[in-house]
Design a protein around this motif. Structure first.
Motif, PDB file in Angstrom:
ATOM      1  N   ILE A 176      11.091  -9.648  27.428  1.00 62.62           N
ATOM      2  CA  ILE A 176      10.770  -9.498  28.855  1.00 62.62           C
ATOM      3  C   ILE A 176      10.151 -10.770  29.424  1.00 62.62           C
ATOM      4  O   ILE A 176      10.245 -11.053  30.614  1.00 62.62           O
ATOM      5  N   ASN A 177       9.527 -11.579  28.569  1.00 62.23           N
ATOM      6  CA  ASN A 177       8.925 -12.833  29.028  1.00 62.23           C
ATOM      7  C   ASN A 177       9.960 -13.910  29.331  1.00 62.23           C
ATOM      8  O   ASN A 177       9.619 -14.952  29.893  1.00 62.23           O
ATOM      9  N   GLN A 178      11.226 -13.685  28.953  1.00 67.76           N
ATOM     10  CA  GLN A 178      12.299 -14.619  29.284  1.00 67.76           C
ATOM     11  C   GLN A 178      12.854 -14.370  30.685  1.00 67.76           C
ATOM     12  O   GLN A 178      13.632 -15.169  31.192  1.00 67.76           O
ATOM     13  N   ALA A 179      12.466 -13.272  31.303  1.00 58.86           N
ATOM     14  CA  ALA A 179      12.964 -12.940  32.644  1.00 58.86           C
ATOM     15  C   ALA A 179      12.520 -14.021  33.623  1.00 58.86           C
ATOM     16  O   ALA A 179      11.412 -14.545  33.524  1.00 58.86           O
ATOM     17  N   PRO A 180      13.390 -14.406  34.573  1.00 55.63           N
ATOM     18  CA  PRO A 180      13.014 -15.434  35.539  1.00 55.63           C
ATOM     19  C   PRO A 180      11.805 -15.004  36.355  1.00 55.63           C
ATOM     20  O   PRO A 180      11.622 -13.816  36.640  1.00 55.63           O
ATOM     21  N   LYS A 181      10.982 -15.990  36.719  1.00 57.45           N
ATOM     22  CA  LYS A 181       9.739 -15.704  37.428  1.00 57.45           C
ATOM     23  C   LYS A 181       9.523 -16.736  38.524  1.00 57.45           C
ATOM     24  O   LYS A 181       9.760 -17.922  38.322  1.00 57.45           O
ATOM     25  N   LEU A 182       9.069 -16.275  39.674  1.00 56.21           N
ATOM     26  CA  LEU A 182       8.730 -17.167  40.782  1.00 56.21           C
ATOM     27  C   LEU A 182       7.358 -17.760  40.494  1.00 56.21           C
ATOM     28  O   LEU A 182       6.368 -17.038  40.390  1.00 56.21           O
ATOM     29  N   GLU A 183       7.293 -19.089  40.328  1.00 56.73           N
ATOM     30  CA  GLU A 183       6.028 -19.746  39.983  1.00 56.73           C
ATOM     31  C   GLU A 183       5.233 -20.168  41.207  1.00 56.73           C
ATOM     32  O   GLU A 183       4.033 -19.984  41.266  1.00 56.73           O
ATOM     33  N   LYS A 184       5.924 -20.779  42.196  1.00 53.98           N
ATOM     34  CA  LYS A 184       5.245 -21.214  43.410  1.00 53.98           C
ATOM     35  C   LYS A 184       6.273 -21.442  44.510  1.00 53.98           C
ATOM     36  O   LYS A 184       7.468 -21.557  44.248  1.00 53.98           O
ATOM     37  N   ILE A 185       5.780 -21.507  45.736  1.00 49.64           N
ATOM     38  CA  ILE A 185       6.599 -21.851  46.896  1.00 49.64           C
ATOM     39  C   ILE A 185       5.947 -23.050  47.560  1.00 49.64           C
ATOM     40  O   ILE A 185       4.754 -23.033  47.857  1.00 49.64           O
ATOM     41  N   VAL A 186       6.738 -24.110  47.768  1.00 48.15           N
ATOM     42  CA  VAL A 186       6.236 -25.327  48.417  1.00 48.15           C
ATOM     43  C   VAL A 186       6.889 -25.436  49.785  1.00 48.15           C
ATOM     44  O   VAL A 186       8.116 -25.441  49.891  1.00 48.15           O
ATOM     45  N   ILE A 187       6.068 -25.495  50.827  1.00 48.08           N
ATOM     46  CA  ILE A 187       6.570 -25.683  52.187  1.00 48.08           C
ATOM     47  C   ILE A 187       6.267 -27.120  52.580  1.00 48.08           C
ATOM     48  O   ILE A 187       5.110 -27.545  52.570  1.00 48.08           O
ATOM     49  N   ASN A 188       7.321 -27.858  52.897  1.00 51.77           N
ATOM     50  CA  ASN A 188       7.217 -29.293  53.146  1.00 51.77           C
ATOM     51  C   ASN A 188       7.670 -29.586  54.568  1.00 51.77           C
ATOM     52  O   ASN A 188       8.644 -29.024  55.055  1.00 51.77           O
ATOM     53  N   CYS A 189       6.956 -30.478  55.224  1.00 52.33           N
ATOM     54  CA  CYS A 189       7.320 -30.886  56.576  1.00 52.33           C
ATOM     55  C   CYS A 189       7.316 -32.407  56.614  1.00 52.33           C
ATOM     56  O   CYS A 189       6.257 -33.022  56.685  1.00 52.33           O
ATOM     57  N   GLY A 190       8.494 -33.011  56.518  1.00 50.61           N
ATOM     58  CA  GLY A 190       8.605 -34.466  56.556  1.00 50.61           C
ATOM     59  C   GLY A 190       8.753 -34.945  57.985  1.00 50.61           C
ATOM     60  O   GLY A 190       9.632 -34.486  58.708  1.00 50.61           O
ATOM     61  N   LEU A 191       7.902 -35.864  58.391  1.00 45.57           N
ATOM     62  CA  LEU A 191       7.916 -36.356  59.774  1.00 45.57           C
ATOM     63  C   LEU A 191       8.127 -37.856  59.794  1.00 45.57           C
ATOM     64  O   LEU A 191       7.396 -38.585  60.460  1.00 45.57           O
ATOM     65  N   GLY A 192       9.102 -38.334  59.062  1.00 40.41           N
ATOM     66  CA  GLY A 192       9.330 -39.767  58.930  1.00 40.41           C
ATOM     67  C   GLY A 192       9.432 -40.501  60.249  1.00 40.41           C
ATOM     68  O   GLY A 192       8.762 -41.500  60.473  1.00 40.41           O
ATOM     69  N   LYS A 193      10.264 -40.014  61.181  1.00 40.23           N
ATOM     70  CA  LYS A 193      10.448 -40.709  62.458  1.00 40.23           C
ATOM     71  C   LYS A 193       9.233 -40.558  63.364  1.00 40.23           C
ATOM     72  O   LYS A 193       8.933 -41.423  64.151  1.00 40.23           O
ATOM     73  N   GLY A 194       8.518 -39.437  63.239  1.00 41.56           N
ATOM     74  CA  GLY A 194       7.371 -39.204  64.097  1.00 41.56           C
ATOM     75  C   GLY A 194       6.047 -39.517  63.427  1.00 41.56           C
ATOM     76  O   GLY A 194       5.024 -38.962  63.794  1.00 41.56           O
ATOM     77  N   LYS A 195       6.076 -40.422  62.457  1.00 42.29           N
ATOM     78  CA  LYS A 195       4.857 -40.720  61.694  1.00 42.29           C
ATOM     79  C   LYS A 195       3.747 -41.328  62.544  1.00 42.29           C
ATOM     80  O   LYS A 195       2.579 -41.209  62.217  1.00 42.29           O
ATOM     81  N   ASP A 196       4.134 -41.960  63.652  1.00 47.53           N
ATOM     82  CA  ASP A 196       3.132 -42.576  64.528  1.00 47.53           C
ATOM     83  C   ASP A 196       2.723 -41.660  65.684  1.00 47.53           C
ATOM     84  O   ASP A 196       1.826 -41.991  66.446  1.00 47.53           O
ATOM     85  N   ASP A 197       3.396 -40.516  65.821  1.00 46.79           N
ATOM     86  CA  ASP A 197       3.123 -39.577  66.905  1.00 46.79           C
ATOM     87  C   ASP A 197       2.058 -38.577  66.447  1.00 46.79           C
ATOM     88  O   ASP A 197       2.344 -37.663  65.684  1.00 46.79           O
ATOM     89  N   ASN A 198       0.824 -38.760  66.920  1.00 45.60           N
ATOM     90  CA  ASN A 198      -0.276 -37.895  66.508  1.00 45.60           C
ATOM     91  C   ASN A 198      -0.086 -36.450  66.956  1.00 45.60           C
ATOM     92  O   ASN A 198      -0.488 -35.525  66.259  1.00 45.60           O
ATOM     93  N   ARG A 199       0.550 -36.249  68.119  1.00 45.50           N
ATOM     94  CA  ARG A 199       0.766 -34.892  68.626  1.00 45.50           C
ATOM     95  C   ARG A 199       1.730 -34.122  67.718  1.00 45.50           C
ATOM     96  O   ARG A 199       1.506 -32.945  67.441  1.00 45.50           O
ATOM     97  N   LEU A 200       2.766 -34.791  67.240  1.00 48.60           N
ATOM     98  CA  LEU A 200       3.712 -34.148  66.344  1.00 48.60           C
ATOM     99  C   LEU A 200       3.056 -33.805  65.005  1.00 48.60           C
ATOM    100  O   LEU A 200       3.272 -32.726  64.456  1.00 48.60           O
TER     101      LEU A 200
END
Length: 193
Positions: free
Chosen positions: A36-60
Motif C-alpha cells: 500500500i505504501n507504493q500507491a502514488p501520493k500527492l506530496e505538495k502543490i507549488v503555485i508559481n507566478c512568473g512576472l518576467g516582463k513586469g519585474k519593474d512594475d510594482n503594482r503588478l
C-alpha cells in the motif's frame, strides 16, 4: 464540581480522508502494486507566478502577491533570477516572480477548490491536457487568468497575470500520477482514439 472539557476535533479535508480511507486501497489494487505504501501520493502543490516582463512594475508584483495570498492562505516567497540574460534585460538577483508551496491540509483544500470550483469556471474548458506529466509523474497546469478564483474580486484582478500550478506526486511512473489525479476528480480531456 468537575468541569467538562470537549475534546477538540481536528478538522481534516475531504480529499485527505478519502485518500487515506478509499483511494489508496483502490490505487493499490488497480495498479497491481505489492504494498500500500507504493500507491502514488500527492506530496505538495507549488503555485508559481512568473512576472518576467513586469519585474519593474510594482503594482503588478503587489497584485500577484495579493492573489497568491488570498487563494492559498500563505505569504508568497519571492523568486530571483539565477543568471543574467542580456536579451531579456535580466540581471542575476533580480526579483522575477513569486511562489507558494502547499503541503498537508492546505494542499488538499486547494486541490478540492481547484477541481470543483475553479476549473469549471474556466471559459471554453474542454478538459486538461494529459501531456503535461513529466518523467516522475508530476503534473503542471497553466492558468492565463486569475479571475476564475472566487476569493478574488474584480478590482483585485485588474492587471491580469497567469499562474502555474504544479502537483508534485510521489509515483513510480507517470501513469500512476495520472491515476491518482483521476481519483481526486481532475477533469482530463477525452483522448481521440
Amino acid at each position: 464540581m468537575a468541569t467538562k472539557t470537549k475534546a477538540a476535533t481536528k478538522y481534516s479535508p475531504r480529499l485527505s480522508i478519502e485518500y487515506k480511507n478509499k483511494y489508496r486501497n483502490e490505487l493499490k489494487s488497480d495498479l497491481k502494486l505489492g504494498n500500500i505504501n507504493q500507491a502514488p501520493k500527492l506530496e505538495k502543490i507549488v503555485i508559481n507566478c512568473g512576472l518576467g516582463k513586469g519585474k519593474d512594475d510594482n503594482r503588478l508584483m503587489e497584485t500577484a502577491a495579493n492573489t497568491l495570498r488570498k487563494i492559498t492562505g500563505q505569504q508568497p516567497v519571492d523568486t530571483f533570477a539565477k543568471k543574467s540574460i542580456a536579451t531579456f534585460k535580466l540581471r542575476e538577483g533580480n526579483k522575477i516572480g513569486l511562489k507558494v508551496t502547499l503541503r498537508g491540509d492546505k494542499m488538499y483544500e486547494f486541490m478540492d477548490r481547484l477541481v470543483n470550483i475553479v476549473l469549471p469556471r474556466l471559459r471554453d474548458f474542454h478538459g486538461l491536457s494529459v501531456n503535461a506529466f513529466d518523467k516522475q509523474g508530476n503534473y503542471a497546469i497553466g492558468l492565463t487568468d486569475q479571475s476564475v478564483f472566487p476569493e478574488l474580486s474584480f478590482e483585485e484582478t485588474s492587471p491580469a497575470h497567469g499562474l502555474q500550478v504544479i502537483f508534485v506526486i510521489k509515483a513510480e511512473e507517470p501513469s500512476h500520477g495520472r491515476a491518482l489525479l483521476e481519483k481526486f476528480g481532475m477533469p482530463f480531456a477525452k483522448e481521440n482514439k
